[in-house]
Enzyme design. Structure first.
Site, mmCIF file in Angstrom:
data_model
loop_
_atom_site.group_PDB
_atom_site.id
_atom_site.type_symbol
_atom_site.label_atom_id
_atom_site.label_comp_id
_atom_site.label_asym_id
_atom_site.label_seq_id
_atom_site.Cartn_x
_atom_site.Cartn_y
_atom_site.Cartn_z
ATOM 1 C CD GLU A 441 -1.394 -0.503 3.637
ATOM 2 O OE1 GLU A 441 -2.575 -0.178 3.449
ATOM 3 O OE2 GLU A 441 -0.989 -0.949 4.723
ATOM 4 C CG ASN A 464 -8.999 1.374 0.931
ATOM 5 O OD1 ASN A 464 -9.473 1.210 -0.185
ATOM 6 N ND2 ASN A 464 -9.438 0.721 1.987
ATOM 7 C CG ASP A 465 -3.474 3.444 3.527
ATOM 8 O OD1 ASP A 465 -3.710 4.651 3.708
ATOM 9 O OD2 ASP A 465 -3.688 2.578 4.383
HETATM 10 C C1 PEP Z 1 -6.031 -0.321 2.331
HETATM 11 O O1 PEP Z 1 -5.269 0.583 2.661
HETATM 12 O O2 PEP Z 1 -6.409 -0.507 1.164
HETATM 13 C C2 PEP Z 1 -6.548 -1.269 3.332
HETATM 14 C C3 PEP Z 1 -7.247 -2.318 2.987
HETATM 15 O O3 PEP Z 1 -6.294 -1.011 4.640
HETATM 16 P P1 PEP Z 1 -7.003 0.153 5.480
HETATM 17 O O4 PEP Z 1 -8.205 0.611 4.721
HETATM 18 O O5 PEP Z 1 -7.327 -0.439 6.805
HETATM 19 O O6 PEP Z 1 -5.926 1.197 5.587
HETATM 20 MG MG MG Z 2 -4.232 0.596 4.538
#
Ligand code: PEP
Ligand code: MG
Length: 605
Positions: A441, A464-465
């Site tokens: 990520e 997401n990150d």
């Molecule tokens: C992400 O970053 O995509 C993830 C699945 O972790 P989180 O949303 O908990 O940061």
């Molecule tokens: Mg994450």
């Protein structure tokens, strides 16, 4: 003072982060006052105590109702029958015996069991063809509400401000606030702040609370008690709706629910493409009590257990025993399917009261996740010991978040080895071959994926990150949320590179960011070779439906086409068109509304 109230219905558009349409009264909160009501699984040894707690709440409720009746002033005595009927409902076996049976059979807490009984009663009432009798459900709900209040005991004082089921209107809710929402009282929430993949939204989704965030200044426009419509699917909010608005949204709600109930019928079956390729569809979860929902929605294991919420809920740091109990139960309940437990991802927007973390100017770039754990190795070791011990009870994998380079993997694995050696000395059982993976990520991990792959058993791509860090977009910031683009060509290329690196090295690879639960992303992800996806449990039925509508060959063509585009808008437009062709009912039933112009402004140009 200026009057904030809108003169006529006012429609706002925010970001729908948790689906569902609700119509109810606004309750402006100082977020610190919203209080907890958990759903949790009860250990066998605690079952009798839980039943006793429920019986006590019944007794207190009965006493309150009788006292209220006795104290009724003479001039309203003719209404005493209402309290009599409440007392009768309280003594009805459909409410009390059924709840006790549920606690014992399903091993769930009294609040949850009571809510389920109420749901069943509501369904029975809905089938009654008599308006007067079917409207009596309100009385049953009143009684249940009172029992719930009494179950919450000491917390009651904090709850006193929220007297009916309301829609919370707040400037912002932190993930910790959200995890504490009283779900029996809160119909949903809307906030000024927040972005598309903020943890607040992810939690609301997990708790099944419809929510719209990023409304900028809704707290200035709404007054306590205003009627609101909140559409968590599309991000629309209507303040002081008129009758036409209400009818329109009720129809939408009905359509949406109809579609979901149709696909729910096949959600427990495997997800197989038209040409016979089986795709593993797993769930992301945050709380132990979600495991049953994962199974109900057809999840084939847990691809991401975000463990930080246990820390957020605790007053200090949770003990190894607390953690072990939690992980063991998850492993046992989901077994024989696997669970991938992620080590602590605290920091950033998730701060625990048990940790001294100084305020940072850029928390997302600060002492977060693996960095925090390596600085506080004792905290990590305690958690790793608990995860290892739980691995003796099911198929448990371990995963480290926010890895940016090899050094972190080696250091974390050294602490894991220490934890294993300690358990060996103490003769405590664990799986010595536990699989160890990392989240991909951070952009540097993408670039180094080939090297990192030689040191771990699997990758899980956290988009997401990854989007946040690759595109320099704060995932929690509503002002840049229109720039948070999963289909940015750079993101597509990064995902492709990571999957290739994993395949070449022969390790496992899955994707657990919100993209995995987005119908528009599925053909791309399958086309580039992913066969394992992990998503919010509620997305599973829809995603399985999309997977069943495509061949891998078609997906490959989609993937190759999308890789040729140079802007996120072009990719998105193509993906939207293809998804509507593959699963026409998704477009027709409003499910894809979230994926049109407002979510993806680039399509407007
Ligand atoms: C992400 O970053 O995509 C993830 C699945 O972790 P989180 O949303 O908990 O940061
Ligand atoms: Mg994450």
């Amino acid at each position: 003072m200026t009057n904030k109230r809108a003169a006529s219905p006012k429609e706002l558009k925010g970001i729908g982060v948790s689906p569902g349409i609700i119509i109810g009264k606004a309750h402006l909160v100082d977020r610190s006052k919203v209080k907890i009501q958990y759903q949790y699984i009860i250990d066998d040894r605690q079952l009798d105590r839980e039943v006793e707690r429920f019986r006590q709440a019944l007794k207190i409720t009965e006493k309150q109702l009788s006292t209220l009746k006795d104290r009724m002033p003479d001039h309203v005595q003719q209404h005493a029958f209402i309290l009599d009927s409440h007392l009768m409902i309280l003594r009805d076996t459909m409410l009390n015996d059924a709840t006790i049976r549920r606690i014992l059979k399903e091993k769930i807490n009294a609040e949850w069991a009571l809510k389920k009984s109420l749901q069943e009663i509501r369904q029975i009432f809905e089938q009654i063809n008599d308006d007067y009798i079917s409207s009596r459900i309100n009385d049953v709900e009143n009684v249940a509400e009172r029992i719930l209040r009494n179950l919450s005991g000491e917390d009651h004082a904090h709850l006193s401000e929220i007297r009916e089921r309301v829609i919370i209107v707040a400037h912002d809710l932190s993930p910790a606030d959200t995890s504490e929402l009283n779900i029996s009282r809160v119909m949903g929430f809307i906030t000024d702040a927040g972005g598309k993949t903020s943890h607040t939204g992810i939690l609301a989704h997990a708790l099944q609370i419809p929510a719209v965030v990023g409304l900028e200044s809704v707290t200035d426009m709404v007054e306590d008690g205003d009627l609101l419509i909140v559409d968590g699917n599309t991000g629309e909010v209507v303040i002081l709706p008129d009758d036409n608005d209400i009818i329109r949204y009720q129809e939408k709600q009905l359509q949406h629910e109809e579609y979901l109930s149709v696909i729910a019928r096949t959600s427990h079956l495997p997800a197989v493409t038209i040409d016979g390729h089986r795709i593993a569809v797993q769930a992301n979860m945050e709380f132990l009590e979600e495991v049953t929902a994962v199974k109900d929605y057809g999840g084939e294991g847990i691809g991401l257990y975000r463990t930080e919420f246990l820390y957020l809920r605790s007053k200090g740091l949770p003990s190894e025993e607390d953690l072990f109990e939690d992980y063991r139960q998850v492993a046992e309940i989901i077994s024989p399917a696997p669970v991938t437990i992620r080590s602590l991802d605290l920091g950033g927007d998730k701060i625990s009261s048990g940790m001294e973390i100084s305020r940072e100017v850029n928390p997302a770039l600060g002492l977060r996740a693996i960095r925090l754990c390596l600085k506080e190795p004792q905290i990590l070791k305690t958690q790793l010991r608990a995860i290892l011990r739980a691995s003796a009870y099911g198929q448990v994998n371990l995963m480290f978040p926010m890895v940016s380079g090899l050094r972190e993997i080696l250091e974390a694995k050294a602490i894991l080895d220490q934890a294993k050696a300690e358990l060996d000395r103490e003769k405590k059982a664990y799986n010595p071959d536990i699989k160890v993976g990392i989240m991909i990520e951070v952009p540097s991990a993408v670039v180094m994926a080939e090297v990192l792959a030689r040191h771990v058993d699997f990758f899980s791509i956290g988009t997401n990150d990854l989007i946040q860090y690759a595109l320099a977009i704060d995932r929690d910031n509503e002002h840049v949320s229109h720039l948070f683009q999963p289909f940015h060509p750079a993101i597509l290329r990064m995902i492709h590179a990571v999957v290739n690196a994993a395949k070449q090295t022969g390790i496992g690879v899955s994707l657990c960011g919100e993209m995995a639960g987005d119908p528009l992303c599925i053909s791309f992800l399958l086309g580039l070779g992913l066969r394992e996806l992990s998503m919010n449990a509620r997305a599973i039925p829809v995603i399985k439906n999309v997977i069943r509508s495509i061949t891998i060959e078609e997906a490959r063509v989609d993937f190759e086409t999308m890789m040729r585009f140079h802007t996120a808008g072009q990719v998105r437009e193509y993906a939207l068109k293809r998804t509507k062709t593959l699963v026409p009912e998704l477009g027709e039933k409003g499910y894809l509304q979230n994926h049109t112009q407002d979510m993806y402004p680039e399509l407007q140009t």
